[in-house]
Design a protein around this motif. Sequence first.
Motif, PDB file in Angstrom:
ATOM      1  N   VAL A   3       0.853  -1.211  -0.092  1.00  0.00           N
ATOM      2  CA  VAL A   3       0.009  -0.081  -0.100  1.00  0.00           C
ATOM      3  C   VAL A   3       1.061   1.201  -0.193  1.00  0.00           C
ATOM      4  O   VAL A   3       1.795   1.196   0.715  1.00  0.00           O
ATOM      5  CB  VAL A   3      -0.788  -0.163   1.284  1.00  0.00           C
ATOM      6  N   LYS A   4       0.514   2.164  -1.000  1.00  0.00           N
ATOM      7  CA  LYS A   4       1.334   3.548  -0.965  1.00  0.00           C
ATOM      8  C   LYS A   4       1.250   4.477   0.205  1.00  0.00           C
ATOM      9  O   LYS A   4      -0.113   4.442   0.259  1.00  0.00           O
ATOM     10  CB  LYS A   4       1.130   4.079  -2.241  1.00  0.00           C
ATOM     11  N   LYS A   5       1.960   4.823   0.897  1.00  0.00           N
ATOM     12  CA  LYS A   5       1.774   5.848   1.697  1.00  0.00           C
ATOM     13  C   LYS A   5       1.524   7.233   1.309  1.00  0.00           C
ATOM     14  O   LYS A   5       2.074   7.724   0.402  1.00  0.00           O
ATOM     15  CB  LYS A   5       3.130   6.104   2.756  1.00  0.00           C
ATOM     16  N   ILE A   6       0.315   7.686   1.726  1.00  0.00           N
ATOM     17  CA  ILE A   6      -0.031   9.177   1.228  1.00  0.00           C
ATOM     18  C   ILE A   6       0.377  10.201   2.128  1.00  0.00           C
ATOM     19  O   ILE A   6       0.327  10.071   3.416  1.00  0.00           O
ATOM     20  CB  ILE A   6      -1.687   9.100   1.266  1.00  0.00           C
ATOM     21  N   PRO A   7       1.039  11.065   1.553  1.00  0.00           N
ATOM     22  CA  PRO A   7       1.809  12.351   2.568  1.00  0.00           C
ATOM     23  C   PRO A   7       0.733  13.249   3.119  1.00  0.00           C
ATOM     24  O   PRO A   7      -0.255  13.494   2.523  1.00  0.00           O
ATOM     25  CB  PRO A   7       2.523  13.171   1.583  1.00  0.00           C
ATOM     26  N   GLN A   8       1.009  13.311   4.597  1.00  0.00           N
ATOM     27  CA  GLN A   8       0.067  13.878   5.433  1.00  0.00           C
ATOM     28  C   GLN A   8       0.572  15.353   5.769  1.00  0.00           C
ATOM     29  O   GLN A   8       1.897  15.516   6.210  1.00  0.00           O
ATOM     30  CB  GLN A   8      -0.654  13.240   6.528  1.00  0.00           C
ATOM     31  N   ARG A   9      -0.214  16.482   5.789  1.00  0.00           N
ATOM     32  CA  ARG A   9       0.340  17.823   6.248  1.00  0.00           C
ATOM     33  C   ARG A   9      -0.774  18.325   7.198  1.00  0.00           C
ATOM     34  O   ARG A   9      -1.820  17.922   7.049  1.00  0.00           O
ATOM     35  CB  ARG A   9       0.715  18.477   5.066  1.00  0.00           C
ATOM     36  N   MET A  10      -0.288  19.358   7.968  1.00  0.00           N
ATOM     37  CA  MET A  10      -1.351  19.809   8.841  1.00  0.00           C
ATOM     38  C   MET A  10      -1.776  21.210   8.371  1.00  0.00           C
ATOM     39  O   MET A  10      -0.830  22.134   7.948  1.00  0.00           O
ATOM     40  CB  MET A  10      -0.691  20.028  10.242  1.00  0.00           C
ATOM     41  N   LYS A  18      -4.227  16.174   7.284  1.00  0.00           N
ATOM     42  CA  LYS A  18      -5.010  16.062   5.896  1.00  0.00           C
ATOM     43  C   LYS A  18      -4.021  15.672   4.655  1.00  0.00           C
ATOM     44  O   LYS A  18      -2.892  15.646   4.886  1.00  0.00           O
ATOM     45  CB  LYS A  18      -5.863  17.108   5.406  1.00  0.00           C
ATOM     46  N   ALA A  19      -4.464  14.738   3.651  1.00  0.00           N
ATOM     47  CA  ALA A  19      -3.758  14.548   2.674  1.00  0.00           C
ATOM     48  C   ALA A  19      -3.184  15.601   1.891  1.00  0.00           C
ATOM     49  O   ALA A  19      -3.926  16.795   1.557  1.00  0.00           O
ATOM     50  CB  ALA A  19      -4.452  13.749   1.659  1.00  0.00           C
ATOM     51  N   LEU A  23      -4.849  20.113   0.276  1.00  0.00           N
ATOM     52  CA  LEU A  23      -4.453  21.406   1.059  1.00  0.00           C
ATOM     53  C   LEU A  23      -3.775  22.221  -0.106  1.00  0.00           C
ATOM     54  O   LEU A  23      -3.315  21.905  -1.171  1.00  0.00           O
ATOM     55  CB  LEU A  23      -3.322  21.084   2.179  1.00  0.00           C
ATOM     56  N   ILE A  24      -3.859  23.546   0.322  1.00  0.00           N
ATOM     57  CA  ILE A  24      -3.025  24.651  -0.564  1.00  0.00           C
ATOM     58  C   ILE A  24      -1.931  24.978   0.072  1.00  0.00           C
ATOM     59  O   ILE A  24      -1.617  25.265   1.223  1.00  0.00           O
ATOM     60  CB  ILE A  24      -3.904  25.844  -0.877  1.00  0.00           C
ATOM     61  N   ARG A  25      -0.729  24.627  -0.792  1.00  0.00           N
ATOM     62  CA  ARG A  25       0.402  25.276  -0.136  1.00  0.00           C
ATOM     63  C   ARG A  25       0.758  26.749  -0.470  1.00  0.00           C
ATOM     64  O   ARG A  25       0.883  27.446  -1.605  1.00  0.00           O
ATOM     65  CB  ARG A  25       1.741  24.511  -0.818  1.00  0.00           C
ATOM     66  N   VAL A  26       1.411  27.607   0.556  1.00  0.00           N
ATOM     67  CA  VAL A  26       1.849  28.923   0.646  1.00  0.00           C
ATOM     68  C   VAL A  26       3.406  28.502   0.937  1.00  0.00           C
ATOM     69  O   VAL A  26       3.725  27.956   1.922  1.00  0.00           O
ATOM     70  CB  VAL A  26       1.058  29.567   1.511  1.00  0.00           C
ATOM     71  N   VAL A  27       4.013  29.438   0.076  1.00  0.00           N
ATOM     72  CA  VAL A  27       5.734  29.203   0.153  1.00  0.00           C
ATOM     73  C   VAL A  27       6.368  30.508   0.279  1.00  0.00           C
ATOM     74  O   VAL A  27       5.820  31.237  -0.300  1.00  0.00           O
ATOM     75  CB  VAL A  27       5.927  28.231  -1.009  1.00  0.00           C
ATOM     76  N   TYR A  48       0.551  25.093   4.800  1.00  0.00           N
ATOM     77  CA  TYR A  48      -0.506  24.544   4.156  1.00  0.00           C
ATOM     78  C   TYR A  48      -1.825  24.800   4.861  1.00  0.00           C
ATOM     79  O   TYR A  48      -1.743  25.065   6.054  1.00  0.00           O
ATOM     80  CB  TYR A  48      -0.364  22.943   4.139  1.00  0.00           C
ATOM     81  N   ILE A  49      -2.823  25.049   3.861  1.00  0.00           N
ATOM     82  CA  ILE A  49      -4.192  25.431   4.323  1.00  0.00           C
ATOM     83  C   ILE A  49      -5.117  24.849   3.684  1.00  0.00           C
ATOM     84  O   ILE A  49      -4.959  24.377   2.471  1.00  0.00           O
ATOM     85  CB  ILE A  49      -4.222  27.235   4.101  1.00  0.00           C
ATOM     86  N   CYS A  50      -6.226  24.489   4.247  1.00  0.00           N
ATOM     87  CA  CYS A  50      -7.331  23.752   3.601  1.00  0.00           C
ATOM     88  C   CYS A  50      -8.085  24.650   2.641  1.00  0.00           C
ATOM     89  O   CYS A  50      -7.962  25.799   2.735  1.00  0.00           O
ATOM     90  CB  CYS A  50      -8.586  23.615   4.599  1.00  0.00           C
ATOM     91  N   ARG A  51      -8.868  24.118   1.780  1.00  0.00           N
ATOM     92  CA  ARG A  51      -9.658  24.747   0.817  1.00  0.00           C
ATOM     93  C   ARG A  51     -10.762  25.293   1.347  1.00  0.00           C
ATOM     94  O   ARG A  51     -11.864  25.169   0.580  1.00  0.00           O
ATOM     95  CB  ARG A  51      -9.719  23.935  -0.518  1.00  0.00           C
ATOM     96  N   ASP A  52     -10.665  25.752   2.424  1.00  0.00           N
ATOM     97  CA  ASP A  52     -12.098  26.246   3.164  1.00  0.00           C
ATOM     98  C   ASP A  52     -11.652  27.757   3.621  1.00  0.00           C
ATOM     99  O   ASP A  52     -10.674  27.909   4.376  1.00  0.00           O
ATOM    100  CB  ASP A  52     -12.178  25.329   4.432  1.00  0.00           C
TER     101      ASP A  52
END
Length: 89
Positions: A3-10, A18-19, A23-27, A48-52
């Motif tokens: 099973v492939k591991k899905i990267p998680q971010r907060m 969440k996966a 999320l949207i990444r701000v850099v 990272y920020i949710c799409r909310d």
Amino acid sequence: MKVKKIPQRMCIGCQTMKAKKELIRVVKSPEGEIKIDLTGKASGRGAYICRDIECLEKAIKAKRFERAFETKISEDIYEKLREELSNGQ
């Protein structure tokens, strides 16, 4: 089959894991420029920020982006994020 591991971010707004793809990444680039990274591959410090929109407003109110990047964030970056979130929904 493995099973492939899905990267998680907060999400810095709601503080939930969440996966990464959700999320949207701000850099913050090495030059100090802050921008939205839709590819998730730009070099630099990422947050990272949710799409909310509620998560975004919560993060702005608590100054979590400023804390994550250790710099002052201009209002136009927040406006671009708001536009991105309203376009996505």
